[in-house]
Write a protein that holds these residues in place. Structure first.
Motif, short mmCIF file in Angstrom:
data_model
loop_
_atom_site.label_atom_id
_atom_site.label_comp_id
_atom_site.label_asym_id
_atom_site.label_seq_id
_atom_site.Cartn_x
_atom_site.Cartn_y
_atom_site.Cartn_z
N MET A 105 0.85 -1.19 0.00
CA MET A 105 0.00 0.00 0.00
C MET A 105 0.88 1.24 0.00
O MET A 105 1.62 1.49 0.93
CB MET A 105 -0.89 -0.01 1.24
CG MET A 105 -1.70 1.24 1.43
SD MET A 105 -2.80 1.05 2.85
CE MET A 105 -2.50 2.58 3.67
N ALA A 106 0.82 1.98 -1.08
CA ALA A 106 1.57 3.23 -1.19
C ALA A 106 0.62 4.34 -1.57
O ALA A 106 -0.08 4.24 -2.56
CB ALA A 106 2.67 3.09 -2.24
N ASN A 107 0.61 5.37 -0.76
CA ASN A 107 -0.25 6.50 -1.06
C ASN A 107 0.44 7.40 -2.08
O ASN A 107 1.62 7.66 -1.99
CB ASN A 107 -0.59 7.30 0.20
CG ASN A 107 -1.62 6.59 1.04
OD1 ASN A 107 -2.42 5.83 0.53
ND2 ASN A 107 -1.59 6.83 2.33
N GLN A 108 -0.34 7.83 -3.06
CA GLN A 108 0.13 8.72 -4.10
C GLN A 108 -0.72 9.98 -4.09
O GLN A 108 -1.90 9.93 -3.75
CB GLN A 108 -0.03 8.06 -5.48
CG GLN A 108 0.74 6.79 -5.66
CD GLN A 108 2.22 7.05 -5.91
OE1 GLN A 108 2.57 8.04 -6.55
NE2 GLN A 108 3.05 6.18 -5.40
N THR A 109 -0.13 11.09 -4.47
CA THR A 109 -0.87 12.33 -4.67
C THR A 109 -0.56 12.80 -6.08
O THR A 109 0.60 12.89 -6.47
CB THR A 109 -0.47 13.40 -3.65
OG1 THR A 109 -0.76 12.90 -2.34
CG2 THR A 109 -1.24 14.69 -3.88
N ARG A 110 -1.61 13.05 -6.85
CA ARG A 110 -1.45 13.48 -8.24
C ARG A 110 -2.41 14.63 -8.53
O ARG A 110 -3.39 14.84 -7.82
CB ARG A 110 -1.76 12.32 -9.20
CG ARG A 110 -0.88 11.10 -9.05
CD ARG A 110 0.55 11.29 -9.53
NE ARG A 110 0.64 11.55 -10.95
CZ ARG A 110 0.68 10.62 -11.89
NH1 ARG A 110 0.61 9.34 -11.58
NH2 ARG A 110 0.77 10.96 -13.16
N ILE A 111 -2.13 15.32 -9.62
CA ILE A 111 -2.97 16.42 -10.09
C ILE A 111 -3.68 15.97 -11.36
O ILE A 111 -3.06 15.38 -12.25
CB ILE A 111 -2.11 17.67 -10.42
CG1 ILE A 111 -1.31 18.12 -9.20
CG2 ILE A 111 -2.98 18.79 -10.98
CD1 ILE A 111 -2.15 18.63 -8.06
N ILE A 112 -4.98 16.24 -11.43
CA ILE A 112 -5.76 15.95 -12.63
C ILE A 112 -6.32 17.26 -13.15
O ILE A 112 -6.97 18.01 -12.40
CB ILE A 112 -6.89 14.95 -12.32
CG1 ILE A 112 -6.31 13.63 -11.84
CG2 ILE A 112 -7.77 14.75 -13.57
CD1 ILE A 112 -7.36 12.61 -11.39
N LYS A 113 -6.04 17.56 -14.41
CA LYS A 113 -6.60 18.76 -15.05
C LYS A 113 -7.99 18.40 -15.54
O LYS A 113 -8.18 17.38 -16.18
CB LYS A 113 -5.71 19.19 -16.22
CG LYS A 113 -6.30 20.33 -17.02
CD LYS A 113 -5.29 21.36 -17.38
CE LYS A 113 -5.86 22.49 -18.20
NZ LYS A 113 -6.92 23.24 -17.60
N ILE A 114 -8.96 19.26 -15.22
CA ILE A 114 -10.35 19.01 -15.59
C ILE A 114 -10.86 20.19 -16.41
O ILE A 114 -10.92 21.32 -15.93
CB ILE A 114 -11.24 18.83 -14.35
CG1 ILE A 114 -10.68 17.74 -13.44
CG2 ILE A 114 -12.67 18.52 -14.77
CD1 ILE A 114 -11.37 17.64 -12.10
N ASP A 115 -11.23 19.91 -17.65
CA ASP A 115 -11.81 20.95 -18.51
C ASP A 115 -13.32 20.75 -18.55
O ASP A 115 -13.80 19.62 -18.56
CB ASP A 115 -11.24 20.87 -19.92
CG ASP A 115 -9.77 21.29 -19.97
OD1 ASP A 115 -9.41 22.25 -19.28
OD2 ASP A 115 -9.00 20.63 -20.69
N GLY A 116 -14.05 21.87 -18.58
CA GLY A 116 -15.50 21.80 -18.70
C GLY A 116 -16.24 22.18 -17.43
O GLY A 116 -17.46 22.25 -17.44
N MET A 117 -15.53 22.43 -16.34
CA MET A 117 -16.20 22.84 -15.11
C MET A 117 -16.50 24.34 -15.18
O MET A 117 -15.62 25.13 -15.53
CB MET A 117 -15.33 22.57 -13.88
CG MET A 117 -15.09 21.13 -13.58
SD MET A 117 -14.33 20.86 -11.95
CE MET A 117 -12.86 21.86 -12.02
#
Length: 74
Positions: free
Chosen positions: A1-13
Motif C-alpha cells: 500500500m503506497a499513497n500517491q498524490t497526483r494532479i488531474i486537469k479538468i476541462d469543462g467545469m
C-alpha cells in the motif's frame, strides 16, 4: 500500500455544481482517500492508495461524468 498524490486537469467545469458532480463521480472509488477540486484553476488534487486505484482510473471516472480529465505529468 503506497499513497500517491497526483494532479488531474479538468476541462469543462463552470460552477459549483460541476465541482459537486466531480465529487459524486469519484465518491465510490475504492482507494481514493481525498479529492480536492479547484474550480478556478480547473484542477483536482487526488490522494489514493495505488494498490487499489490509479490516477488514470480516477480521471476516467471524471470523464464519465462529462468532463475532460487528464492526469498531469509528475
Amino acid at each position: 500500500m503506497a499513497n500517491q498524490t497526483r494532479i488531474i486537469k479538468i476541462d469543462g467545469m463552470t460552477c459549483g455544481g460541476c465541482v459537486a458532480s466531480v465529487h459524486a463521480a469519484t465518491g465510490e472509488i475504492d482507494g481514493l482517500d481525498l479529492i480536492t477540486v479547484d474550480l478556478a484553476d480547473n484542477l483536482a488534487t487526488v490522494s489514493f492508495d495505488d494498490s487499489k486505484t490509479s490516477a488514470e482510473a480516477i480521471a476516467s471516472a471524471i470523464e464519465e461524468a462529462g468532463f475532460d480529465a487528464t492526469v498531469a505529468n509528475s
